[in-house]
Scaffold this motif. Structure first.
Motif, PDB file in Angstrom:
ATOM      1  N   LEU A  43       0.829  -1.207   0.000  1.00 13.87           N
ATOM      2  CA  LEU A  43       0.000   0.000   0.000  1.00 13.87           C
ATOM      3  C   LEU A  43       0.863   1.257   0.000  1.00 13.87           C
ATOM      4  O   LEU A  43       0.654   2.183  -0.785  1.00 13.87           O
ATOM      5  CB  LEU A  43      -0.933  -0.004   1.214  1.00 13.87           C
ATOM      6  CG  LEU A  43      -1.978   1.111   1.270  1.00 13.87           C
ATOM      7  CD1 LEU A  43      -2.939   1.024   0.092  1.00 13.87           C
ATOM      8  CD2 LEU A  43      -2.762   1.041   2.584  1.00 13.87           C
ATOM      9  N   LEU A  44       1.846   1.303   0.874  1.00 10.75           N
ATOM     10  CA  LEU A  44       2.667   2.507   1.019  1.00 10.75           C
ATOM     11  C   LEU A  44       3.653   2.684  -0.127  1.00 10.75           C
ATOM     12  O   LEU A  44       4.162   3.787  -0.335  1.00 10.75           O
ATOM     13  CB  LEU A  44       3.420   2.475   2.344  1.00 10.75           C
ATOM     14  CG  LEU A  44       2.716   3.102   3.558  1.00 10.75           C
ATOM     15  CD1 LEU A  44       2.579   4.599   3.389  1.00 10.75           C
ATOM     16  CD2 LEU A  44       1.344   2.477   3.819  1.00 10.75           C
ATOM     17  N   SER A  45       3.919   1.628  -0.879  1.00  8.87           N
ATOM     18  CA  SER A  45       4.864   1.754  -1.993  1.00  8.87           C
ATOM     19  C   SER A  45       4.168   2.020  -3.322  1.00  8.87           C
ATOM     20  O   SER A  45       4.818   2.129  -4.362  1.00  8.87           O
ATOM     21  CB  SER A  45       5.709   0.480  -2.111  1.00  8.87           C
ATOM     22  OG  SER A  45       4.891  -0.641  -2.414  1.00  8.87           O
ATOM     23  N   CYS A 103      -4.335   3.473  -2.539  1.00  7.19           N
ATOM     24  CA  CYS A 103      -5.279   2.349  -2.581  1.00  7.19           C
ATOM     25  C   CYS A 103      -6.118   2.344  -3.860  1.00  7.19           C
ATOM     26  O   CYS A 103      -7.182   1.724  -3.897  1.00  7.19           O
ATOM     27  CB  CYS A 103      -6.199   2.380  -1.361  1.00  7.19           C
ATOM     28  SG  CYS A 103      -7.233   3.857  -1.250  1.00  7.19           S
ATOM     29  N   GLU A 104      -5.645   3.008  -4.914  1.00  5.39           N
ATOM     30  CA  GLU A 104      -6.468   3.171  -6.126  1.00  5.39           C
ATOM     31  C   GLU A 104      -6.987   1.845  -6.669  1.00  5.39           C
ATOM     32  O   GLU A 104      -8.176   1.712  -6.991  1.00  5.39           O
ATOM     33  CB  GLU A 104      -5.663   3.901  -7.199  1.00  5.39           C
ATOM     34  CG  GLU A 104      -6.462   4.165  -8.472  1.00  5.39           C
ATOM     35  CD  GLU A 104      -5.733   5.062  -9.451  1.00  5.39           C
ATOM     36  OE1 GLU A 104      -6.248   5.236 -10.574  1.00  5.39           O
ATOM     37  OE2 GLU A 104      -4.657   5.589  -9.102  1.00  5.39           O
ATOM     38  N   HIS A 127     -12.281   0.096  -4.739  1.00  3.09           N
ATOM     39  CA  HIS A 127     -13.628  -0.428  -4.996  1.00  3.09           C
ATOM     40  C   HIS A 127     -13.983  -1.589  -4.073  1.00  3.09           C
ATOM     41  O   HIS A 127     -15.163  -1.939  -3.936  1.00  3.09           O
ATOM     42  CB  HIS A 127     -13.753  -0.869  -6.461  1.00  3.09           C
ATOM     43  CG  HIS A 127     -12.896  -2.052  -6.803  1.00  3.09           C
ATOM     44  ND1 HIS A 127     -11.525  -1.948  -7.008  1.00  3.09           N
ATOM     45  CD2 HIS A 127     -13.209  -3.376  -6.959  1.00  3.09           C
ATOM     46  CE1 HIS A 127     -11.039  -3.137  -7.296  1.00  3.09           C
ATOM     47  NE2 HIS A 127     -12.018  -4.016  -7.258  1.00  3.09           N
ATOM     48  N   ASN A 128     -12.982  -2.191  -3.432  1.00  2.00           N
ATOM     49  CA  ASN A 128     -13.239  -3.336  -2.551  1.00  2.00           C
ATOM     50  C   ASN A 128     -13.550  -2.912  -1.107  1.00  2.00           C
ATOM     51  O   ASN A 128     -13.896  -3.766  -0.285  1.00  2.00           O
ATOM     52  CB  ASN A 128     -12.019  -4.265  -2.520  1.00  2.00           C
ATOM     53  CG  ASN A 128     -11.814  -4.985  -3.846  1.00  2.00           C
ATOM     54  OD1 ASN A 128     -12.781  -5.347  -4.510  1.00  2.00           O
ATOM     55  ND2 ASN A 128     -10.559  -5.171  -4.231  1.00  2.00           N
ATOM     56  N   ALA A 151      -9.410   5.010   7.715  1.00  2.00           N
ATOM     57  CA  ALA A 151     -10.226   3.803   7.873  1.00  2.00           C
ATOM     58  C   ALA A 151     -10.126   2.894   6.656  1.00  2.00           C
ATOM     59  O   ALA A 151     -10.193   1.668   6.773  1.00  2.00           O
ATOM     60  CB  ALA A 151     -11.683   4.192   8.119  1.00  2.00           C
ATOM     61  N   ILE A 152      -9.927   3.489   5.481  1.00  5.98           N
ATOM     62  CA  ILE A 152      -9.781   2.690   4.258  1.00  5.98           C
ATOM     63  C   ILE A 152      -8.458   1.936   4.284  1.00  5.98           C
ATOM     64  O   ILE A 152      -8.407   0.723   4.039  1.00  5.98           O
ATOM     65  CB  ILE A 152      -9.848   3.610   3.020  1.00  5.98           C
ATOM     66  CG1 ILE A 152     -11.208   4.301   2.960  1.00  5.98           C
ATOM     67  CG2 ILE A 152      -9.586   2.823   1.745  1.00  5.98           C
ATOM     68  CD1 ILE A 152     -11.262   5.454   1.981  1.00  5.98           C
TER      69      ILE A 152
END
Length: 424
Positions: A123-125, A132-133, A137-138, A414-415
Motif C-alpha cells: 500500500l505505502l509503496s 489504494c487506487e 472499490h473493494n 479507515a480505508i
C-alpha cells in the motif's frame, strides 16, 4: 518500515497476542492496550499488563529499534519514568530505568503475520493517484460511508479554527465574520481573495449603517474595489460615483489594500460586477443576516432566502461600459449550494459549538440534501467506486485526498486500515 505502522499494530491489536513473551522470556498478558497519545510523551497512556504474573499499570513506548530509546534521549526525560513495556520491531539493546532495572521489551515482528506486513508495504509503496487506487472499490460500503461522514466533520472542525480566528479579530462579532466569509465565497476561486480584501478594507459597522440603501451598498462595494475610477458618462455609473465620494468622506474610507479584480477567463455570470451587485442585494434584504441564516432549517428555506438578483442596470450589462441582452441575473441553485457548503454550514457548526449545542444532526440533514460537487478530485473517486451523490460525500472526499492520501497517512485512514488488516 515506519514507527506509525507499529502504533497501528499495537492500537488495533493486529498481532498474535497469545503466548506473548518479552525478549527475556517473560510471559505478557494484555488487559488494556492504553490510549494512543498523539502529543509529547509515551505513545500509549494508562496501559494495563500482566508480566510474569505481576500486574502493571503505566505507559507503553514504541520504537523501531530498542536503541531508539537512547537516540531520542528518553533516559533523560521524566515523562518516560512510568513506561512498563517497550514495544519494538527489533531488539538491539537493553533499556534501563533510573534504578538500573531493565524495562521489559516486546519484540513485535515475530507476532505479526507476513500478510499484514506485505499489505502495508504494498500500500505505502504504490505509485498510483492514491495508494489504494486499485483496491478502493473493494472497501466495505459501511466503513467507507461512516469514514466519509467523519471526514466531513473533521473538515468542519478545521474550518472552525479559521472562523474562530476571524471571530477573535472582529471582537466576537458573528455578523462581521459572516460578511467576510460571504465576500470571499461570492468572489469564488478567482476573485475570492480580492473580495476578502474588500471586506477587510471596510469596518462592518459601515456596512450596517449603509445596508438600508441598496444603491449606497453597491456604491460602497464598487468604489472600494476601484471600479468607479473610469470616465463613463452613464447615469447609473455617475450616481454610484457620487454616492461613493460621499461615503468615502463620511466614513474616512481607504482602499489601497484591495486586490485587483479579475474578469479574464470567467463566465460573464461570474463577473465580479454581477457578484458585487448580488452581494449588495443580500445585505439590503435582511437587517440581522447572521441570525436569519442560522435559524433557517431546510435547504429549500435557503434557496428561497437567496432568491435574489442584481439591480436593474446589470440586467443589460456585465460591465459598466458595454450593454448586453436583457436577462435577470439571479443567484443560481449551484451557487447557493456553494454558499451553504463553504459559508453557512461551517458557521452553523462553529456557532453551535460556541453555544455548547449539538447541531450535528441538523447539519447532516442539510449537507446530505445538497447535490455532490463536481471537481477533478471527486470525479476521480467516483470513477473508482459508486458513492452517495451528496455534498457530504464530496466534502469528505476532498478532506480524504488532501489530508490523508496526499500525505501517505494510510495508517490513520479507515480505508487504509481495512486494506492493511484484511489478513485478520
Amino acid at each position: 518500515m515506519q514507527e506509525d505502522f507499529l502504533h497501528f499494530v499495537w492500537k488495533y491489536k493486529r498481532f498474535q497476542s497469545a503466548d506473548l513473551k518479552t525478549v527475556e522470556g517473560l510471559p505478557v498478558h494484555i488487559i488494556h492496550l492504553g490510549q494512543h497519545n498523539h502529543n509529547a510523551g509515551p505513545d500509549f497512556f494508562n496501559a494495563q499488563l500482566i508480566i510474569d504474573n505481576q500486574k502493571w499499570a503505566g505507559n507503553v513506548e514504541i520504537h523501531l529499534k530498542s536503541s531508539d530509546w537512547y537516540v531520542h534521549n528518553h533516559e533523560k526525560d521524566s515523562a518516560y519514568d512510568n513506561v512498563i513495556l517497550h514495544v519494538v520491531w527489533e531488539h538491539d539493546t537493553d533499556i534501563y530505568r533510573k534504578d538500573n532495572s531493565v524495562i521489559p521489551t516486546l519484540e513485535l515482528q515475530q507476532y505479526i503475520k507476513a500478510e499484514l506486513l506485505n499489505n502495508y508495504k504494498n500500500l505505502l509503496s504504490s505509485k498510483s493517484w492514491i495508494n489504494c487506487e486499485k483496491d478502493f472499490h473493494n472497501v466495505d460500503d459501511f466503513i467507507l460511508n461512516n469514514w466519509i461522514e467523519r471526514l466531513y466533520f473533521e473538515r468542519l472542525e478545521q474550518k472552525s479554527k479559521s472562523i474562530n480566528a476571524l471571530l477573535s479579530a472582529s471582537k466576537n462579532n458573528w455578523e462581521a465574520v459572516l460578511f467576510k466569509m460571504l465576500c470571499k465565497n461570492f468572489g469564488l476561486k478567482v476573485n475570492g481573495q480580492a473580495f476578502l480584501s474588500l471586506a477587510n478594507s471596510v469596518e462592518f459597522s459601515v456596512v450596517r449603517k449603509t445596508k438600508h440603501s441598496f444603491e449606497d451598498l453597491e456604491a460602497l462595494f464598487f468604489g472600494q474595489c476601484n471600479l468607479l475610477n473610469d470616465d463613463i458618462q452613464d447615469g447609473y455609473f455617475l450616481d454610484l460615483k457620487k454616492r461613493y465620494v460621499y461615503l468615502k468622506q463620511k466614513f474616512n474610507l481607504a482602499n489601497q489594500g484591495v486586490l485587483p479584480l479579475q474578469f479574464f477567463r470567467l463566465r460573464p455570470p461570474n463577473f465580479p460586477t454581477i457578484r458585487l451587485s448580488q452581494l449588495a442585494q443580500v445585505y439590503n434584504k435582511e437587517d440581522n443576516l447572521f441570525s436569519k441564516l442560522m435559524n433557517l432549517e431546510t435547504v429549500d428555506d435557503y434557496y428561497e432566502f437567496f432568491n435574489i438578483c442584481t439591480s436593474a442596470f446589470w440586467e443589460t450589462h456585465y460591465t459598466f461600459s458595454k450593454t448586453s441582452k436583457r436577462i435577470k441575473k439571479n443567484l443560481s441553485k449551484s451557487f447557493i449550494d456553494l454558499l451553504l457548503i463553504n459559508t453557512i454550514l461551517p458557521l452553523k457548526f462553529s456557532y453551535a459549538k460556541s453555544l455548547g449545542k449539538d447541531e450535528e444532526k441538523k447539519i447532516l440533514d442539510l449537507i446530505t440534501s445538497i447535490a455532490i460537487e463536481k471537481n477533478s478530485v471527486v470525479d476521480k473517486f467516483l470513477d473508482l467506486k459508486a458513492l452517495k451523490t451528496t455534498a457530504m460525500t464530496s466534502q469528505g472526499l476532498i478532506q480524504l485526498k488532501n489530508n490523508y492520501c496526499n500525505k501517505n497517512k494510510c495508517l490513520q485512514c479507515a480505508i487504509g486500515n481495512q486494506l492493511i488488516a484484511n489478513s485478520y
